[in-house]
Design a protein around this motif. Structure first.
Motif, PDB file in Angstrom:
ATOM      1  N   VAL A 117       0.825  -1.210   0.000  1.00 46.67           N
ATOM      2  CA  VAL A 117       0.000   0.000   0.000  1.00 46.67           C
ATOM      3  C   VAL A 117       0.859   1.259   0.000  1.00 46.67           C
ATOM      4  O   VAL A 117       0.649   2.169  -0.796  1.00 46.67           O
ATOM      5  CB  VAL A 117      -0.924   0.006   1.241  1.00 46.67           C
ATOM      6  N   TRP A 122       7.610   3.121   3.950  1.00 44.35           N
ATOM      7  CA  TRP A 122       6.389   3.385   4.718  1.00 44.35           C
ATOM      8  C   TRP A 122       6.683   3.884   6.118  1.00 44.35           C
ATOM      9  O   TRP A 122       5.917   4.667   6.662  1.00 44.35           O
ATOM     10  CB  TRP A 122       5.495   2.145   4.754  1.00 44.35           C
ATOM     11  N   LEU A 135      -2.815   9.034   3.019  1.00 46.38           N
ATOM     12  CA  LEU A 135      -2.542   7.744   2.358  1.00 46.38           C
ATOM     13  C   LEU A 135      -3.566   6.707   2.786  1.00 46.38           C
ATOM     14  O   LEU A 135      -4.072   5.935   1.982  1.00 46.38           O
ATOM     15  CB  LEU A 135      -1.127   7.275   2.709  1.00 46.38           C
ATOM     16  N   GLN A 136      -3.891   6.731   4.050  1.00 50.64           N
ATOM     17  CA  GLN A 136      -4.880   5.818   4.617  1.00 50.64           C
ATOM     18  C   GLN A 136      -6.247   6.016   3.953  1.00 50.64           C
ATOM     19  O   GLN A 136      -6.918   5.053   3.584  1.00 50.64           O
ATOM     20  CB  GLN A 136      -4.980   6.105   6.106  1.00 50.64           C
ATOM     21  N   THR A 138      -6.944   7.408   1.034  1.00 51.21           N
ATOM     22  CA  THR A 138      -6.961   7.061  -0.393  1.00 51.21           C
ATOM     23  C   THR A 138      -6.991   5.549  -0.592  1.00 51.21           C
ATOM     24  O   THR A 138      -7.630   5.066  -1.525  1.00 51.21           O
ATOM     25  CB  THR A 138      -5.754   7.645  -1.145  1.00 51.21           C
ATOM     26  N   TYR A 139      -6.315   4.813   0.273  1.00 51.18           N
ATOM     27  CA  TYR A 139      -6.293   3.344   0.122  1.00 51.18           C
ATOM     28  C   TYR A 139      -7.626   2.729   0.519  1.00 51.18           C
ATOM     29  O   TYR A 139      -8.159   1.894  -0.175  1.00 51.18           O
ATOM     30  CB  TYR A 139      -5.162   2.745   0.965  1.00 51.18           C
TER      31      TYR A 139
END
Length: 140
Positions: A117, A122, A135-136, A138-139
């Protein structure tokens, strides 16, 4: 009914899932369990042949795979930002003495899911909470 499911049942189903290495088989089994519970909430049988999308639209419950992915990324960010010397981060960095894994396709590790991811950097990305939260989102 949905509120009870979201607040009581899903946390029980996903307890400790932050540290699981998710496989497709595990995700499938969790989704089947969730759908069975949703059908029970609605009083619908498999014989009624109502599509899963319709059941989900009626119950408006969060998908369990999305919930687990969100929890996993939150936990990864928390572990990466820790500086107190506890062994959560040390366990992530640990490598066996032999340096080898079993023959065949190696089993998926927890960090493999996170790398897929967020990329190989990361841990650096997790230091910046704003970047990590975006990022969280969008994933998931």
């Amino acid at each position: 009914m949905t509120k009870v499911f979201e607040q009581c049942v899903l946390p029980v189903l996903t307890y400790g899932s932050e540290t699981w290495s998710l496989t497709m088989g595990l995700i499938r089994r969790l989704r089947v369990t969730q759908r069975a519970m949703e059908r029970a909430m609605l009083g619908v049988s498999l014989r009624d042949q109502i599509r899963n999308e319709e059941i989900r639209r009626r119950t408006r419950v969060t998908d369990i795979a999305q919930r687990i992915a969100k929890l996993e990324l939150q936990w990864a960010g928390h572990i990466a930002r820790r500086t107190d010397g506890r062994w959560g981060l040390k366990v992530l960095e640990w490598r066996p003495r032999t340096g080898k894994r079993s023959v065949g396709q190696p089993p998926s590790r927890w960090t493999d899911d996170i790398r897929r991811v967020a990329g190989s950097g990361w841990r650096q990305a997790a230091q910046d909470r704003v970047l990590w939260n975006s990022l969280q989102k969008t994933y998931v």
